[in-house]
Design a protein around this motif. Structure first.
Motif, PDB file in Angstrom:
ATOM      1  N   LEU A 468     -12.458 -23.496  62.933  1.00  0.00           N
ATOM      2  CA  LEU A 468     -13.767 -22.873  62.763  1.00  0.00           C
ATOM      3  C   LEU A 468     -14.863 -23.923  62.818  1.00  0.00           C
ATOM      4  CD1 LEU A 468     -13.051 -20.285  59.930  1.00  0.00           C
ATOM      5  CD2 LEU A 468     -12.656 -20.118  62.399  1.00  0.00           C
ATOM      6  N   ASP A 470     -18.924 -23.617  62.141  1.00  0.00           N
ATOM      7  CA  ASP A 470     -20.117 -22.833  61.821  1.00  0.00           C
ATOM      8  C   ASP A 470     -21.327 -23.769  61.764  1.00  0.00           C
ATOM      9  OD1 ASP A 470     -21.949 -21.003  61.000  1.00  0.00           O
ATOM     10  OD2 ASP A 470     -20.993 -20.540  59.084  1.00  0.00           O
ATOM     11  N   GLY A 479     -15.869 -23.432  57.332  1.00  0.00           N
ATOM     12  CA  GLY A 479     -15.622 -22.044  56.966  1.00  0.00           C
ATOM     13  C   GLY A 479     -14.678 -21.839  55.801  1.00  0.00           C
ATOM     14  N   ALA A 482     -13.253 -18.331  54.727  1.00  0.00           N
ATOM     15  CA  ALA A 482     -13.132 -17.414  55.864  1.00  0.00           C
ATOM     16  C   ALA A 482     -11.731 -16.818  55.947  1.00  0.00           C
ATOM     17  CB  ALA A 482     -13.464 -18.137  57.162  1.00  0.00           C
ATOM     18  N   VAL A 484      -9.023 -15.299  58.865  1.00  0.00           N
ATOM     19  CA  VAL A 484      -8.729 -15.380  60.296  1.00  0.00           C
ATOM     20  C   VAL A 484      -7.570 -14.435  60.607  1.00  0.00           C
ATOM     21  CG1 VAL A 484      -8.144 -16.889  62.213  1.00  0.00           C
ATOM     22  CG2 VAL A 484      -9.462 -17.800  60.285  1.00  0.00           C
ATOM     23  N   VAL A 530     -12.531 -13.521  63.140  1.00  0.00           N
ATOM     24  CA  VAL A 530     -12.890 -14.365  62.000  1.00  0.00           C
ATOM     25  C   VAL A 530     -13.939 -13.643  61.170  1.00  0.00           C
ATOM     26  CG1 VAL A 530     -13.922 -16.548  61.257  1.00  0.00           C
ATOM     27  CG2 VAL A 530     -12.375 -16.498  63.234  1.00  0.00           C
ATOM     28  N   TRP A 532     -16.389 -14.543  58.402  1.00  0.00           N
ATOM     29  CA  TRP A 532     -16.965 -15.746  57.807  1.00  0.00           C
ATOM     30  C   TRP A 532     -17.245 -15.517  56.321  1.00  0.00           C
ATOM     31  CZ3 TRP A 532     -17.024 -19.940  60.978  1.00  0.00           C
ATOM     32  CH2 TRP A 532     -16.907 -19.699  62.349  1.00  0.00           C
ATOM     33  N   LYS A 549     -11.370 -23.300  69.269  1.00  0.00           N
ATOM     34  CA  LYS A 549     -12.483 -23.418  68.343  1.00  0.00           C
ATOM     35  C   LYS A 549     -13.297 -22.130  68.378  1.00  0.00           C
ATOM     36  CE  LYS A 549     -14.416 -27.325  67.608  1.00  0.00           C
ATOM     37  NZ  LYS A 549     -15.199 -28.593  67.679  1.00  0.00           N
ATOM     38  N   SER A 551     -16.735 -20.392  67.043  1.00  0.00           N
ATOM     39  CA  SER A 551     -18.056 -20.710  66.506  1.00  0.00           C
ATOM     40  C   SER A 551     -18.851 -19.422  66.359  1.00  0.00           C
ATOM     41  CB  SER A 551     -18.788 -21.675  67.440  1.00  0.00           C
ATOM     42  OG  SER A 551     -18.025 -22.829  67.686  1.00  0.00           O
TER      43      SER A 551
END
Length: 552
Positions: A468, A470, A479, A482, A484, A530, A532, A549, A551
């Protein structure tokens, strides 16, 4: 349960073969890669053999990208002795060179840390792009701020920390007030003065080191992050309405399904805490009501290691705890309507652990068959321990359990020498340290050489890793908090980016999924969602055998 109404950002980056869990999963295999790893370090925790309770907990391990090159370096805060509790041999930092090779970078880093140290937490507390390390110590914790050039500077006083003289055992970073930066929970153990040794006790007819029973537990602490400086909110937050207990470890994630980071705290010889986050940096202790304070028969355990996973497939976190010998490790499985049941017997995790004294633990897919396995490191606290007298030896093997159907089965494999080697293990971290897609381990023991274990699964196509990023929230860019989710066809797996770690250590901040081998001719996307820490979500398709990755 809270439902989030935020729209999801959808990003397409590939179409891949679907994944199916194979009927005969490959064996879980590791090798001891210590000799070639470059990590040639023996930890210090008092004298050998131990004579005081402060000596038996060992020290933690931190995973940190201190040089910002994208891989995980390893930091050992290290301990000291009762005779010189503030003048230990010092922390050690090892830079990851790739291929499970490391070099000692301590001297050039400026990490001049000699306090008697236990747990550690990693996070960018001042949002400057460099990882910082909080170290839980005996008699005043420390915050080491990451700086340009791979350096560390002591930022304890500037951050408003280090004002307590507790024996702190572990530390947990998470964004408890959802303001975009990392707050800090510190788990404390008991009042201990090195100048006044604890009297011995008796166990199974033998004279042994004393504690924790009969000693005074210390209450935990909670610090709110206000722009890189911390404010102690232990009293106003409500965490101290919980009875002071012998705290050893904590993990932060959303256990109550309302979008806020809660805390599960493992206590030694006392009931565990589940601190429910009520919002506004306030908590209430609900462990007993939630079913995770004690075992199914109401017994408090000596909880040490903690691991999270989704054992029952309901997409909510389950909790594995490791405990003292002549007891059994406990699996708290989530209930459909909230809370937990002691499901240890149902899943077979209890009986194989009875003769062991368990510490750091992992729930992770070690063989990439789309379910989670168990790895626990073990070792007794009493040098006098033998199977004949205590039903448990001082030096002990690790416990590896593979998921087979609805239960876990202990793995015995004479060809894997690391699995039967007898050690006094304590802490460990579990992560893909050589970037080959499977989970390796670094293990520390009680005055033992550090051990590096390489996972030999090494398949290029049956895994996915999610990192992650952010950028809009630099204070919690990775994150923490978070959730996932990975979906292939009709099957969904979930991982949590948690604060805290296996035991006095840091959890890996990348979500790892085993996804099995592809079926020929089937082309279906692998989807990742994801959620967040603030409740927004991002969805993305990913390619098998890669670290993607995500974002926002």
């Amino acid at each position: 349960m809270r439902h989030f109404g935020n729209a999801c950002l959808v990003v397409g980056v590939g179409v891949v073969f679907s994944a199916i869990a194979v009927a005969d999963p490959p064996a879980i295999r590791f090798e001891d890669a210590t000799p070639a790893s470059g990590i040639d370090f023996t930890t210090t925790s008092g004298v050998d053999p131990s004579t005081q309770i402060v000596e038996v907990k060992g020290g933690g391990v931190a995973l940190i990208d201190y040089d910002r090159d994208g891989d995980l370096d390893v930091l050992f805060p290290n301990g000291a002795t009762v005779a010189a509790p503030s003048r230990g041999p010092g922390a050690r930092l090892y830079q990851n060179l790739g291929g499970l090779k490391f070099r000692d970078a301590t001297a050039e880093s400026g990490l001049d840390h000699h306090a008697w140290s236990f747990g550690c937490a990693v996070g960018d507390v001042d949002a400057d792009g460099y990882d910082d390390v909080y170290v839980a110590c005996l008699g005043g914790d420390r915050l080491w701020r990451g700086a340009p050039g791979g350096r560390f500077v002591d930022g304890t006083s500037a951050a408003g920390l280090g004002l307590d003289d507790d024996w702190s055992t572990s530390a947990t970073f998470a964004d408890f007030d959802r303001d975009g930066d990392l707050d800090l929970y510190v788990t404390n153990y008991l009042r201990y003065d090195p100048e006044h040794p604890v009297a011995n006790a008796h166990f199974r007819g033998l004279e042994v080191l004393g504690g924790p029973k009969g000693l005074v537990p210390s209450p935990d602490r909670l610090h709110r992050n206000d722009g890189g400086r911390f404010v102690d909110v232990s009293d106003t937050s409500g965490i101290r309405t919980a009875k002071p207990s012998f705290g050893l470890n904590a993990v932060a994630t959303d256990f109550t399904h309302d979008g806020r980071a809660d805390l599960f705290v493992g206590n030694d010889s006392m009931p565990n805490f589940l601190l429910e986050n009520l919002g506004g940096m306030t908590f209430r202790e609900v462990g007993q009501q939630a079913g995770c304070a004690t075992t199914i028969d109401g017994a408090a355990q000596a909880t040490m290691g903690l691991a999270l996973g989704d054992i029952n497939g309901d997409l909510h976190p389950d909790i594995l705890t490791t405990v003292f010998s002549d007891d059994t490790n406990t699996l708290f499985a989530s209930r459909p309507r909230g809370g937990f049941d002691d499901a240890s017997a149902r899943y077979g995790v209890g009986a194989p652990s009875r003769t062991l004294c368990g510490w750091a633990a992992a729930l992770a897919d070690l063989d990439h068959d789309a379910d989670e396995d168990i790895l626990v490191v073990n070792g007794h606290v009493y040098p006098q321990a033998t199977r004949e007298i205590m039903n448990s030896s001082y030096r002990q093997p690790k416990l590896l359990m593979a998921r087979e159907g609805a239960r876990f089965v202990a793995v015995s494999d004479p060809s894997q020498r690391w699995l039967s080697e007898l050690r006094r293990d304590r802490s460990a971290v579990f992560a893909d340290l050589d970037a080959d897609g499977d989970i390796d381990a670094v293990v520390t023991g009680l005055n033992e050489p550090v051990q590096v274990l390489r996972n030999l699964h090494d398949s290029p196509v049956d895994w996915v890793e999610i990192e992650l990023d952010d950028a809009a929230t630099p204070g919690n860019r990775r994150g923490v908090g978070a959730r996932v989710e990975l979906t292939q066809s009709a099957t969904t797996q979930v991982r949590w980016i948690v604060g805290g770690g296996p035991f006095q250590s840091t959890a890996w901040n990348i979500a790892h999924f085993g996804i099995g081998a592809p079926r020929a001719g089937e082309e279906l996307p692998i989807n990742v969602r994801v959620t967040w820490p603030d409740g927004e979500c991002t969805t993305q398709t990913v390619t098998r055998g890669t670290r993607a990755k995500v974002s926002r």
